[in-house]
Design a protein around this motif. Structure first.
Motif, PDB file in Angstrom:
ATOM      1  N   ASN A  62       0.860  -0.963   0.036  1.00 43.66           N
ATOM      2  CA  ASN A  62      -0.112   0.031  -0.044  1.00 43.66           C
ATOM      3  C   ASN A  62       0.770   1.220   0.007  1.00 43.66           C
ATOM      4  OD1 ASN A  62       0.467  -0.912   2.652  1.00 43.66           O
ATOM      5  ND2 ASN A  62      -1.043   0.262   3.654  1.00 43.66           N
ATOM      6  N   GLU A  64       0.280   5.042   0.680  1.00 45.21           N
ATOM      7  CA  GLU A  64      -0.596   6.053   1.316  1.00 45.21           C
ATOM      8  C   GLU A  64      -0.148   7.471   0.725  1.00 45.21           C
ATOM      9  OE1 GLU A  64      -1.086   5.466   5.274  1.00 45.21           O
ATOM     10  OE2 GLU A  64      -2.165   3.596   5.044  1.00 45.21           O
ATOM     11  N   CYS A  73      -4.338   0.704  -2.106  1.00 44.09           N
ATOM     12  CA  CYS A  73      -4.098  -0.765  -1.527  1.00 44.09           C
ATOM     13  C   CYS A  73      -2.971  -1.396  -2.256  1.00 44.09           C
ATOM     14  CB  CYS A  73      -5.295  -1.340  -1.623  1.00 44.09           C
ATOM     15  SG  CYS A  73      -6.703  -0.609  -0.780  1.00 44.09           S
ATOM     16  N   ALA A  74      -2.465  -2.175  -1.599  1.00 42.79           N
ATOM     17  CA  ALA A  74      -1.315  -3.143  -2.146  1.00 42.79           C
ATOM     18  C   ALA A  74      -1.777  -4.022  -3.179  1.00 42.79           C
ATOM     19  CB  ALA A  74      -0.929  -4.195  -0.812  1.00 42.79           C
ATOM     20  N   GLU A  75      -2.934  -4.509  -3.042  1.00 44.32           N
ATOM     21  CA  GLU A  75      -3.295  -5.596  -3.908  1.00 44.32           C
ATOM     22  C   GLU A  75      -3.798  -4.827  -5.448  1.00 44.32           C
ATOM     23  OE1 GLU A  75      -4.552  -5.030  -1.262  1.00 44.32           O
ATOM     24  OE2 GLU A  75      -5.620  -6.708  -0.392  1.00 44.32           O
ATOM     25  N   CYS A 112      -9.810  -5.549  -0.036  1.00 42.57           N
ATOM     26  CA  CYS A 112     -11.126  -4.908   0.236  1.00 42.57           C
ATOM     27  C   CYS A 112     -12.237  -4.963  -0.929  1.00 42.57           C
ATOM     28  CB  CYS A 112     -10.677  -3.545   0.375  1.00 42.57           C
ATOM     29  SG  CYS A 112     -10.297  -2.397  -1.026  1.00 42.57           S
TER      30      CYS A 112
HETATM   31  N1  THU Z   1      -5.322  -1.605   2.606  1.00 46.38           N
HETATM   32  C1  THU Z   1      -4.706  -2.485   1.670  1.00 46.38           C
HETATM   33  O1  THU Z   1      -3.447  -2.278   1.099  1.00 46.38           O
HETATM   34  N2  THU Z   1      -5.355  -3.418   1.054  1.00 46.38           N
HETATM   35  C2  THU Z   1      -6.664  -3.928   1.648  1.00 46.38           C
HETATM   36  O2  THU Z   1      -7.212  -4.751   1.028  1.00 46.38           O
HETATM   37  C3  THU Z   1      -7.341  -3.449   2.753  1.00 46.38           C
HETATM   38  C4  THU Z   1      -6.709  -1.836   3.113  1.00 46.38           C
HETATM   39  C5  THU Z   1      -4.518  -0.364   3.184  1.00 46.38           C
HETATM   40  C6  THU Z   1      -5.256   0.856   2.456  1.00 46.38           C
HETATM   41  C7  THU Z   1      -4.604   1.682   3.677  1.00 46.38           C
HETATM   42  O3  THU Z   1      -3.290   2.094   3.254  1.00 46.38           O
HETATM   43  C8  THU Z   1      -4.487   0.686   4.803  1.00 46.38           C
HETATM   44  O4  THU Z   1      -4.508  -0.373   4.361  1.00 46.38           O
HETATM   45  C9  THU Z   1      -5.475   1.196   5.975  1.00 46.38           C
HETATM   46  O5  THU Z   1      -6.778   1.045   5.425  1.00 46.38           O
END
Ligand code: THU
Length: 160
Positions: A62, A64, A73-75, A112
């Motif tokens: 991820n 930010e 998000c990482a995915e 998510c």
């Molecule tokens: N996050 C992800 O990278 N993947 C997910 O599936 C859930 C949330 C990250 C987004 C944000 O940088 C942090 O987790 C908190 O929500």
């Protein structure tokens, strides 16, 4: 009127050592990716590792942003790396893991909703299921045999 039931199933493992070697290796790559996440605001670091059909492993984490919604998000960071660098190469499996600086993440962290939707596009296009393996920092690990099993009644290009 009729009622329908939508069922999903998953395998739950207690420890990483219960996974087969390929899955373990991929999860270890996701843990490496997690360590490099840029998450100064949430302190919640997520790593994802994508195993492609040609054996390549692509990592995402991820990223930010001070303008919070501009982060990612990482995915999705990972799958867009795959889509942009390896177009047309199928994704075999994805390992995902998360860890927080505030607490010990002890339950599996699945993608998510927005990431599920994004990933579904790739699974549908490649006409082969993508295995999804996810965990927290410690604790149980969940493995599902396809992305769409995590996204019933999903939206796809057939509606357009
Ligand atoms: N996050 C992800 O990278 N993947 C997910 O599936 C859930 C949330 C990250 C987004 C944000 O940088 C942090 O987790 C908190 O929500």
């Amino acid at each position: 009127m009729k009622k329908i039931e939508v069922k999903t199933s998953a395998t739950v493992f207690n420890t990483l050592s219960e996974l087969d070697q390929e899955d373990q290796l991929l999860m270890n790559k996701a843990i490496e990716a997690r360590a490099k996440a840029y998450a100064p605001y949430s302190k919640f670091k997520v790593g994802a590792a994508f195993l492609l059909e040609n054996g390549t492993i692509v990592l995402g984490n991820n990223q930010e942003n001070a303008a919070y919604p501009s982060g990612m998000c990482a995915e999705r960071v990972g799958v867009w790396k795959v889509g942009s660098e390896f177009p047309g190469i199928k994704i075999k499996k994805i390992a995902i893991t998360a860890a927080s600086e505030n607490t010990i993440v002890n339950k599996p962290v699945g993608p998510c909703g927005a990431c599920r939707q994004t990933l579904s596009e790739y699974e549908i296009n490649q006409k082969e299921s993508i295995e999804i393996i996810f965990m927290g920092e410690v604790g149980e690990i969940i493995k599902t045999t396809s992305l769409l099993s995590l996204l019933p009644f999903s939206f796809d290009s057939s509606y357009l």
